[in-house]
Design a protein around this motif. Structure first.
Motif, PDB file in Angstrom:
ATOM      1  N   CYS A 138       0.846  -1.200   0.000  1.00  0.00           N
ATOM      2  CA  CYS A 138       0.000   0.000   0.000  1.00  0.00           C
ATOM      3  C   CYS A 138       0.887   1.257   0.000  1.00  0.00           C
ATOM      4  O   CYS A 138       1.247   1.781   1.056  1.00  0.00           O
ATOM      5  CB  CYS A 138      -0.923  -0.035   1.226  1.00  0.00           C
ATOM      6  N   LEU A 139       1.231   1.717  -1.203  1.00  0.00           N
ATOM      7  CA  LEU A 139       2.107   2.886  -1.336  1.00  0.00           C
ATOM      8  C   LEU A 139       1.285   4.119  -1.702  1.00  0.00           C
ATOM      9  O   LEU A 139       0.284   4.009  -2.420  1.00  0.00           O
ATOM     10  CB  LEU A 139       3.147   2.636  -2.430  1.00  0.00           C
ATOM     11  N   PRO A 140       1.708   5.282  -1.234  1.00  0.00           N
ATOM     12  CA  PRO A 140       0.941   6.489  -1.561  1.00  0.00           C
ATOM     13  C   PRO A 140       1.167   6.959  -3.000  1.00  0.00           C
ATOM     14  O   PRO A 140       2.182   6.619  -3.612  1.00  0.00           O
ATOM     15  CB  PRO A 140       1.491   7.519  -0.572  1.00  0.00           C
ATOM     16  N   ASP A 141       0.226   7.759  -3.504  1.00  0.00           N
ATOM     17  CA  ASP A 141       0.402   8.398  -4.820  1.00  0.00           C
ATOM     18  C   ASP A 141       1.562   9.383  -4.748  1.00  0.00           C
ATOM     19  O   ASP A 141       2.255   9.606  -5.730  1.00  0.00           O
ATOM     20  CB  ASP A 141      -0.868   9.181  -5.208  1.00  0.00           C
ATOM     21  N   LEU A 142       1.719   9.988  -3.586  1.00  0.00           N
ATOM     22  CA  LEU A 142       2.790  10.970  -3.391  1.00  0.00           C
ATOM     23  C   LEU A 142       3.093  11.088  -1.901  1.00  0.00           C
ATOM     24  O   LEU A 142       2.179  11.067  -1.082  1.00  0.00           O
ATOM     25  CB  LEU A 142       2.329  12.349  -3.907  1.00  0.00           C
ATOM     26  N   LEU A 143       4.390  11.201  -1.608  1.00  0.00           N
ATOM     27  CA  LEU A 143       4.793  11.562  -0.241  1.00  0.00           C
ATOM     28  C   LEU A 143       5.236  13.017  -0.279  1.00  0.00           C
ATOM     29  O   LEU A 143       6.090  13.391  -1.092  1.00  0.00           O
ATOM     30  CB  LEU A 143       5.965  10.677   0.218  1.00  0.00           C
ATOM     31  N   ILE A 144       4.635  13.837   0.557  1.00  0.00           N
ATOM     32  CA  ILE A 144       5.116  15.212   0.722  1.00  0.00           C
ATOM     33  C   ILE A 144       6.021  15.192   1.951  1.00  0.00           C
ATOM     34  O   ILE A 144       5.560  14.970   3.078  1.00  0.00           O
ATOM     35  CB  ILE A 144       3.949  16.204   0.895  1.00  0.00           C
ATOM     36  N   LEU A 145       7.313  15.367   1.702  1.00  0.00           N
ATOM     37  CA  LEU A 145       8.293  15.324   2.794  1.00  0.00           C
ATOM     38  C   LEU A 145       8.637  16.750   3.206  1.00  0.00           C
ATOM     39  O   LEU A 145       9.204  17.514   2.422  1.00  0.00           O
ATOM     40  CB  LEU A 145       9.551  14.582   2.335  1.00  0.00           C
ATOM     41  N   LEU A 146       8.252  17.106   4.421  1.00  0.00           N
ATOM     42  CA  LEU A 146       8.541  18.453   4.918  1.00  0.00           C
ATOM     43  C   LEU A 146       9.942  18.438   5.523  1.00  0.00           C
ATOM     44  O   LEU A 146      10.192  17.793   6.543  1.00  0.00           O
ATOM     45  CB  LEU A 146       7.484  18.867   5.945  1.00  0.00           C
ATOM     46  N   ASP A 147      10.841  19.131   4.864  1.00  0.00           N
ATOM     47  CA  ASP A 147      12.255  19.104   5.253  1.00  0.00           C
ATOM     48  C   ASP A 147      12.595  20.378   6.026  1.00  0.00           C
ATOM     49  O   ASP A 147      12.327  21.481   5.561  1.00  0.00           O
ATOM     50  CB  ASP A 147      13.110  19.009   3.980  1.00  0.00           C
ATOM     51  N   LEU A 148      13.177  20.171   7.214  1.00  0.00           N
ATOM     52  CA  LEU A 148      13.421  21.329   8.085  1.00  0.00           C
ATOM     53  C   LEU A 148      14.709  21.154   8.866  1.00  0.00           C
ATOM     54  O   LEU A 148      15.041  20.035   9.299  1.00  0.00           O
ATOM     55  CB  LEU A 148      12.241  21.448   9.065  1.00  0.00           C
ATOM     56  N   ASP A 149      15.412  22.270   9.077  1.00  0.00           N
ATOM     57  CA  ASP A 149      16.588  22.260   9.944  1.00  0.00           C
ATOM     58  C   ASP A 149      16.135  21.803  11.338  1.00  0.00           C
ATOM     59  O   ASP A 149      15.188  22.364  11.899  1.00  0.00           O
ATOM     60  CB  ASP A 149      17.161  23.683   9.993  1.00  0.00           C
ATOM     61  N   PRO A 150      16.796  20.773  11.898  1.00  0.00           N
ATOM     62  CA  PRO A 150      16.338  20.227  13.187  1.00  0.00           C
ATOM     63  C   PRO A 150      16.281  21.268  14.306  1.00  0.00           C
ATOM     64  O   PRO A 150      15.425  21.174  15.180  1.00  0.00           O
ATOM     65  CB  PRO A 150      17.375  19.162  13.515  1.00  0.00           C
ATOM     66  N   GLU A 151      17.184  22.254  14.258  1.00  0.00           N
ATOM     67  CA  GLU A 151      17.165  23.275  15.324  1.00  0.00           C
ATOM     68  C   GLU A 151      15.823  24.015  15.313  1.00  0.00           C
ATOM     69  O   GLU A 151      15.231  24.294  16.352  1.00  0.00           O
ATOM     70  CB  GLU A 151      18.280  24.317  15.111  1.00  0.00           C
TER      71      GLU A 151
END
Ligand SMILES: Nc1ncnc2c1ncn2[C@@H]1O[C@H](COP(=O)(O)OP(=O)(O)OP(=O)(O)O)[C@@H](O)[C@H]1O
Ligand SMILES: [Mg+2]
Length: 233
Positions: A138-151
């Motif tokens: 069960c894979l998604p049509d799209l993954l939206i990966l929110l990328d952020l500086d950990p700090e």
């Protein structure tokens, strides 16, 4: 596979979208906006999350997020997340897709792969096999990966913790969170499904403006599939 927004093509989408990324990246904030937007158009949308969307999952979530550091072995953690995920897929996600609803999940297997695979330095192959069994294709049509500086992620969650409390993972070292960010990106590069990496440093409004056209395309393609399939069984 990382894709650029202009290259994202939704060919017969099943209606499954995932938001993932580090703590404080803004997944839940974005989820609320997405759901409100789609429901305003009277689209059938199911908002769900990991861990903890089934009754069993709620118990597992409590165990996973509230355990004292070093009391759960890393691979045990993977199995617990996988148990939650498998039940989530079987009892919530797949039945909703079969009812032809749109499903948006706040976190999915990417979180376990990044947290436990890259951060805890477990055998990536083993984590990937366990995840594959859990999601059962069960894979998604799209993954939206929110990328952020950990700090910045930690700053945001600290502000939020003053009102809501924090979980065990938020107490990990900054190095852990840097490895986590790398883990997510590495995974985005190597997984089969399309991943759009969004700069989560932007304001919520700016993120929303960027995301909206893609969501409109996803939703239009999904509705097209539904029209071509006729009525739900
Ligand atoms: N783009 C943004 N800029 C600044 N603050 C934000 C942004 N998005 C969300 N926030 C704030 O940061 C905090 C964390 O956001 P949110 O709960 O949406 O993140 P999350 O990714 O769901 O975190 P978690 O992984 O811990 O569930 C909240 O207080 C939220 O209001
Ligand atoms: Mg959240």
């Amino acid at each position: 596979m990382i894709v650029q927004p202009e290259d994202i093509i939704f060919e017969k989408p099943r209606g499954f979208l995932v938001l993932d990324g580090a703590n404080g990246a803004g997944k839940t904030t974005l989820m609320h906006k997405l759901v409100e937007h789609l429901r305003r158009q009277s689209l059938p949308v199911l908002a769900t999350r990991e861990p903890g969307s089934t009754k069993l999952g709620q118990t597992l979530r409590k165990i996973l997020l509230e355990s004292e550091p070093d009391t759960v072995a890393p691979l045990t953690e993977v199995f617990l997340f996988a148990a939650d995920r498998h039940n989530h897929v079987q009892k919530i996600i797949q039945p909703a897709l079969a009812r032809r609803e749109m499903v948006i999940s706040d976190r999915y297997y990417y979180s376990t792969a990044a947290f436990q695979g890259y951060d805890r330095m477990l055998d990536l192959h083993a984590v990937s096999t366990i995840n594959s069994l859990a999601i059962n294709g069960c894979l998604p049509d799209l993954l939206i990966l929110l990328d952020l500086d950990p700090e910045e992620g930690l700053r945001r969650t600290k502000l939020r913790a003053e009102s809501e409390g924090k979980d065990g993972f938020e107490s990990e070292s900054i190095d852990f969170h840097h490895r986590l960010r790398q883990g997510f990106i590495e995974l985005a590069r190597t997984c089969a499904e399309p991943v759009w990496v969004v700069d989560a440093e932007q304001t919520p409004d700016s993120i929303w403006r960027q995301i909206l056209p893609i969501i409109e395309r996803w939703s239009a393609a999904f509705q097209e599939v539904q029209r071509n399939c006729g009525e739900a069984p």
